[in-house]
Design a protein around this motif. Structure first.
Motif, PDB file in Angstrom:
ATOM      1  N   GLY A  47       6.548  -2.469   0.234  1.00  0.00           N
ATOM      2  CA  GLY A  47       6.928  -1.566   1.310  1.00  0.00           C
ATOM      3  C   GLY A  47       6.317  -1.972   2.640  1.00  0.00           C
ATOM      4  N   ASP A  48       5.631  -1.043   3.279  1.00  0.00           N
ATOM      5  CA  ASP A  48       5.024  -1.262   4.590  1.00  0.00           C
ATOM      6  C   ASP A  48       3.847  -2.235   4.454  1.00  0.00           C
ATOM      7  N   GLU A  49       4.008  -3.431   4.999  1.00  0.00           N
ATOM      8  CA  GLU A  49       2.989  -4.475   4.830  1.00  0.00           C
ATOM      9  C   GLU A  49       1.657  -4.091   5.475  1.00  0.00           C
ATOM     10  N   GLU A  50       1.721  -3.438   6.634  1.00  0.00           N
ATOM     11  CA  GLU A  50       0.495  -3.055   7.320  1.00  0.00           C
ATOM     12  C   GLU A  50      -0.265  -2.000   6.519  1.00  0.00           C
ATOM     13  N   LYS A  51       0.473  -1.057   5.944  1.00  0.00           N
ATOM     14  CA  LYS A  51      -0.172  -0.042   5.102  1.00  0.00           C
ATOM     15  C   LYS A  51      -0.803  -0.691   3.889  1.00  0.00           C
ATOM     16  N   ALA A  52      -0.087  -1.640   3.263  1.00  0.00           N
ATOM     17  CA  ALA A  52      -0.626  -2.326   2.095  1.00  0.00           C
ATOM     18  C   ALA A  52      -1.904  -3.083   2.453  1.00  0.00           C
ATOM     19  N   SER A  59      -8.163  -8.691   5.378  1.00  0.00           N
ATOM     20  CA  SER A  59      -8.186  -9.146   6.765  1.00  0.00           C
ATOM     21  C   SER A  59      -6.816  -9.717   7.127  1.00  0.00           C
ATOM     22  N   GLU A  60      -6.610  -9.936   8.411  1.00  0.00           N
ATOM     23  CA  GLU A  60      -5.344 -10.500   8.874  1.00  0.00           C
ATOM     24  C   GLU A  60      -5.083 -11.847   8.205  1.00  0.00           C
ATOM     25  N   GLY A  61      -6.133 -12.620   8.013  1.00  0.00           N
ATOM     26  CA  GLY A  61      -5.976 -13.933   7.399  1.00  0.00           C
ATOM     27  C   GLY A  61      -5.556 -13.892   5.947  1.00  0.00           C
ATOM     28  N   LEU A  62      -5.725 -12.738   5.310  1.00  0.00           N
ATOM     29  CA  LEU A  62      -5.352 -12.601   3.893  1.00  0.00           C
ATOM     30  C   LEU A  62      -4.050 -11.828   3.718  1.00  0.00           C
ATOM     31  N   ARG A  63      -3.293 -11.691   4.774  1.00  0.00           N
ATOM     32  CA  ARG A  63      -2.037 -10.954   4.703  1.00  0.00           C
ATOM     33  C   ARG A  63      -1.105 -11.535   3.632  1.00  0.00           C
ATOM     34  N   GLY A  64      -1.165 -12.834   3.416  1.00  0.00           N
ATOM     35  CA  GLY A  64      -0.304 -13.474   2.429  1.00  0.00           C
ATOM     36  C   GLY A  64      -0.522 -12.986   1.002  1.00  0.00           C
TER      37      GLY A  64
END
Length: 260
Positions: A47-52, A59-64
């Motif tokens: 779903g919502d990637e930012e919420k996840a 961290s931003e670097g681990l968004r993947g």
């Protein structure tokens, strides 16, 4: 002997083989609880990637890592002992153990996990990201989610011998040995001898080496007192804090002079 290990934050990539089969994992009494966490984690990350990212504490670097979680039901699975990497597992070196020691590892090691509860090192799982400290929107805090199911299955898993507890505090919260099981449980800390402080890197490395030493030597102490003797025979400096009353675990401090 049953050895309780923490997982690693870093993990190897999923394999190319067959996908996860929940019913094939060790401790089948955890299947329902595993299914609930798995379903919510996949839904959250799809779903919502930012919420996840916020829920998982990434961290931003681990968004993947979020994308990795969306594929948990279809990704190839590998033995957990190959998935978990990092300092403790590098020092444990499961892949380089001899055949007999590998068989002992398969019987004696359990890795605690926010997603799976606990798995054996031979259980086939996909790579994932979900620590025990996560609080899912539906299920809530995972440490609390696992306490009931763990209380049902772990006393039997502990058998009648030593329980060697090498978990970090977050994972220890999911199951606390009680009663006579606690009396034969040894919780191990690794301290830098000159400062008497825990330093994360050599704490993990030394715990990995301790497990490797026991597996390689074929040593399965009957209880905490025998473990102390075995570790000293293997060259470790050990201080002991016996249990403070019935139903309490032993605490063993392994002292290390050098950080490596």
């Amino acid at each position: 002997m049953l050895v309780l290990l923490p997982p690693s934050e870093g993990k190897a990539s999923s394999g190319r083989g067959a996908p996860l089969k929940l019913e094939s994992l060790s401790l089948p009494g955890l299947t329902e609880a595993r299914s609930a966490v798995l379903a919510e984690l996949v839904e959250l990350c799809a779903g919502d990637e930012e919420k996840a990212r916020e829920v998982l504490g990434l961290s931003e670097g681990l968004r993947g890592e979020i994308g990795k979680n969306t594929e948990l039901l279809s990704a190839g699975a590998r033995p957990a002992g190959e998935i978990y990497t990092g300092v403790l597992y590098d020092s444990l070196g499961l892949a380089s153990l001899d055949a007999a020691a590998k068989r002992r590892a398969g019987r004696q090691l359990l890795v605690f996990s926010g997603l799976w509860g606990a798995v054996g090192v031979g259980d086939k799982i996909p790579s994932y990201r979900c620590s025990m400290g996560v609080k899912l929107p539906g299920l809530g805090a995972l440490g609390a989610h696992w306490r009931g199911p763990m209380a049902d299955v772990m006393p039997e898993a502990a058998g009648t011998g030593l329980v060697l507890d090498l978990r970090s505090s977050a994972y220890a919260a999911a199951w606390k040995p009680k009663g006579e099981v606690a009396g034969r449980t040894a919780s191990v800390r690794v301290l830098h001898a000159p400062t008497r402080k825990v330093v994360s890197h050599f704490n993990k490395a030394t715990k990995g080496r301790i497990v490797r030493s026991l597996l390689s030597a074929g040593i399965a102490p009957a209880g905490p007192a025998e473990l102390v003797e075995a570790l000293r025979d293997l060259g470790y400096v050990v201080e002991v804090e016996p249990p403070k009353g019935a139903g309490k675990a032993w605490t063993l401090d392994v002292l290390v002079d050098e950080i490596h």
